[in-house]
Write a protein that holds these residues in place. Structure first.
Motif, PDB file in Angstrom:
ATOM      1  N   ASP A   8       0.884  -1.245   0.038  1.00 53.04           N
ATOM      2  CA  ASP A   8       0.104   0.105  -0.122  1.00 53.04           C
ATOM      3  C   ASP A   8       0.942   1.303  -0.014  1.00 53.04           C
ATOM      4  OD1 ASP A   8       0.633  -0.816   2.721  1.00 53.04           O
ATOM      5  OD2 ASP A   8      -0.729   0.724   3.436  1.00 53.04           O
ATOM      6  N   MET A   9       1.861   1.187   0.379  1.00 50.30           N
ATOM      7  CA  MET A   9       2.974   2.557   0.469  1.00 50.30           C
ATOM      8  C   MET A   9       4.172   1.844   0.443  1.00 50.30           C
ATOM      9  SD  MET A   9       2.847   3.167   4.366  1.00 50.30           S
ATOM     10  CE  MET A   9       0.974   3.392   4.703  1.00 50.30           C
ATOM     11  N   ILE A  10       5.104   2.948   0.062  1.00 50.42           N
ATOM     12  CA  ILE A  10       6.704   2.713  -0.063  1.00 50.42           C
ATOM     13  C   ILE A  10       7.222   3.929   0.671  1.00 50.42           C
ATOM     14  CG2 ILE A  10       6.610   3.659  -2.303  1.00 50.42           C
ATOM     15  CD1 ILE A  10       9.242   2.074  -2.734  1.00 50.42           C
ATOM     16  N   VAL A  11       8.055   3.840   1.816  1.00 50.65           N
ATOM     17  CA  VAL A  11       8.734   4.881   2.441  1.00 50.65           C
ATOM     18  C   VAL A  11       9.998   4.879   2.212  1.00 50.65           C
ATOM     19  CG1 VAL A  11       8.613   5.942   4.798  1.00 50.65           C
ATOM     20  CG2 VAL A  11       6.808   4.530   4.091  1.00 50.65           C
ATOM     21  N   GLY A  12      10.679   4.214   2.938  1.00 53.60           N
ATOM     22  CA  GLY A  12      12.405   4.152   2.951  1.00 53.60           C
ATOM     23  C   GLY A  12      12.795   3.226   1.744  1.00 53.60           C
ATOM     24  N   GLY A  13      12.000   2.247   1.380  1.00 54.22           N
ATOM     25  CA  GLY A  13      12.227   1.536   0.398  1.00 54.22           C
ATOM     26  C   GLY A  13      13.007   0.097   0.918  1.00 54.22           C
ATOM     27  N   GLU A  14      13.138  -0.236   2.121  1.00 59.75           N
ATOM     28  CA  GLU A  14      13.776  -1.387   2.520  1.00 59.75           C
ATOM     29  C   GLU A  14      12.850  -2.482   2.142  1.00 59.75           C
ATOM     30  OE1 GLU A  14      16.926  -1.456   3.304  1.00 59.75           O
ATOM     31  OE2 GLU A  14      17.011   0.891   2.494  1.00 59.75           O
ATOM     32  N   THR A  15      11.736  -2.374   2.462  1.00 58.28           N
ATOM     33  CA  THR A  15      11.097  -3.675   2.436  1.00 58.28           C
ATOM     34  C   THR A  15      10.833  -4.003   0.956  1.00 58.28           C
ATOM     35  OG1 THR A  15       9.358  -3.055   4.128  1.00 58.28           O
ATOM     36  CG2 THR A  15       8.388  -4.272   2.410  1.00 58.28           C
ATOM     37  N   VAL A  16      10.557  -3.210   0.199  1.00 61.40           N
ATOM     38  CA  VAL A  16      10.778  -3.630  -1.102  1.00 61.40           C
ATOM     39  C   VAL A  16      11.963  -4.035  -1.783  1.00 61.40           C
ATOM     40  CG1 VAL A  16       8.339  -2.466  -2.098  1.00 61.40           C
ATOM     41  CG2 VAL A  16      10.778  -1.286  -2.153  1.00 61.40           C
TER      42      VAL A  16
END
Length: 318
Positions: free
Chosen positions: A227-235
Motif C-alpha cells: 500500500d505504501m513505500i517509504v524508505g524502500g527497504e521492504t521492497v
C-alpha cells in the motif's frame, strides 16, 4: 455540491475536479505568529454537500499533524456555517499503520484519528487503499468509503505485458489479502493465470527480519505489491529474495509514495525495474528525476472524481 482542495493537495484537487467535471471552490489559509493558523471557505457552504480534499502525508512544509489539524478545522468550520453534509476525501490517511496493540501500552491511533474526524462533524470519509481495510472500516461510526486502485494499476501493467510468465508477491504477511486481490484483478484484466508468492517480514526496534518465502517466481516477472513505500527497504528486501529464487525481474506496485522531500534519491535500489505509484501524494522532484523512466505514475483523479460524483448523486437524487 462544493469541492475544496486544501493547500498541499491542490494539484491533485485540480486533476480530480477536471476529471469529475466540477470546480475547485475558493478557500483561504492564513498563518499567524506562533504557528497558529485559520482556514475558511470563501463561498457560502450553507445547505451544500461539501467535499474537502487533503492527503495527510508529512512534508518539509507541513507535518502530518499540521495537515490533519487544518483538515479537521476546515470540516468543523463548514459544519459551523451550515453545510448539509461534509465529506473528507483523504487519499492518504495518516496514522493508519498503528491499528492495533502489538506491544504493551501501544496506542491505537487509527481509532483516535477516527474519533477526531467524528468530533469535527465529518459525515463521511473517503480514503484510498487503507493500510488495513478492516481496521479502517471498523474505526469509524460515520460512513467510511474505501477505494482501491487495483483496476487502475492492472490496466497499466497489462498494457506492457508480453508472453512472459508473471507473479504477484506480498512482501509481508499483513499484505497477503491486498496482494491476492490485486492478483485476481490482474488475472481478470490480462485473461491469464498469474502466480502468487509471499514472504515473511518482522519489524522490531527498527530492525527487519524473517526469512520464510513461499511461491514460484522462478523465471517469472514479479510485481511486489504494497500500500505504501517509504524508505524502500521492504521492497528492496523483497526484490533481492525474488531474484535469489530465480525471478527474471522485479517491479513494485505501491499506492502511496511516502518519500518526503528529504527521502533517498533511489528509494527502490538497483534490483527493481519499474516503480508504479499513484499521485495520491506529490512526488518530490529529486526522486522523480533520479528514477526517470523507471517511475510510472498512475493518476487516481478520474477514480476519485467518479466516486465523489456518485456519492453526491446518490445522496441528493430527486
Amino acid at each position: 455540491m462544493l469541492f475544496f482542495a486544501l493547500n498541499g493537495s491542490d494539484d491533485l484537487g485540480r486533476k480530480i475536479a477536471a476529471a469529475g467535471g466540477f470546480q475547485v471552490a475558493l478557500h483561504e489559509e492564513r498563518e499567524f505568529d506562533g504557528g497558529e493558523h485559520k482556514t475558511r471557505p470563501l463561498t457560502s457552504v450553507r445547505g451544500k454537500d461539501v467535499y474537502v480534499l487533503h492527503s495527510l502525508n508529512g512534508t518539509s512544509d507541513a507535518s502530518a499533524n499540521d495537515k490533519l489539524c487544518r483538515l479537521l478545522f476546515f470540516i468543523a468550520t463548514c459544519k459551523e456555517n451550515g453545510a448539509a453534509r461534509v465529506t473528507a476525501v483523504v487519499p492518504y490517511l495518516a496514522y493508519s499503520r498503528k491499528d492495533r496493540q502489538t506491544k504493551a501500552r501501544d496506542p491505537v491511533t487509527t481509532k483516535y484519528v477516527a474519533a477526531l474526524f467524528e468530533a469535527a462533524g465529518t459525515d463521511m470519509i473517503i480514503t484510498l487503499d487503507a493500510h488495513t481495510v478492516i481496521a479502517y472500516q471498523n474505526a469509524y461510526r460515520c460512513q467510511s468509503i474505501h477505494v482501491d486502485p487495483n483496476r487502475l494499476f492492472a490496466e497499466s501493467l497489462v498494457a506492457a505485458m508480453n508472453s512472459e510468465r508473471y507473479a504477484v508477491l506480498s512482501p509481508d504477511a499483513g499484505g497477503i489479502k491486498r496482494a491476492q486481490l490485486f492478483q485476481e484483478t490482474l488475472e481478470t484484466s490480462a485473461g491469464r493465470d498469474i502466480a502468487f508468492a509471499m514472504m515473511e517480514k518482522r519489524r522490531s526496534g527498527g530492525v527487519v527480519s524473517g526469512s520464510l518465502f513461499a511461491g514460484d517466481v522462478d523465471g517469472r516477472t514479479v510485481y511486489v505489491v504494497d500500500d505504501m513505500i517509504v524508505g524502500g527497504e521492504t521492497v528492496k528486501r523483497a526484490a533481492r529474495t525474488c531474484l535469489e529464487n530465480g525471478a527474471r525481474d522485479v517491479h513494485v506496485v505501491a499506492t502511496h509514495a511516502l518519500f518526503g522531500a528529504n527521502g533517498a534519491e533511489n528509494p527502490v535500489g538497483d534490483d527493481i525495474g519499474r516503480l508504479f505509484v499513484t499521485d495520491s501524494i506529490e512526488m518530490p522532484d529529486h526522486v522523480a528525476a533520479a528514477l526517470g523512466s523507471r517511475l510510472q505514475i498512475v493518476s487516481v483523479a478520474p477514480l476519485l472524481g467518479a466516486v465523489i460524483n456518485r456519492s453526491h448523486s446518490s445522496a441528493y437524487a430527486s
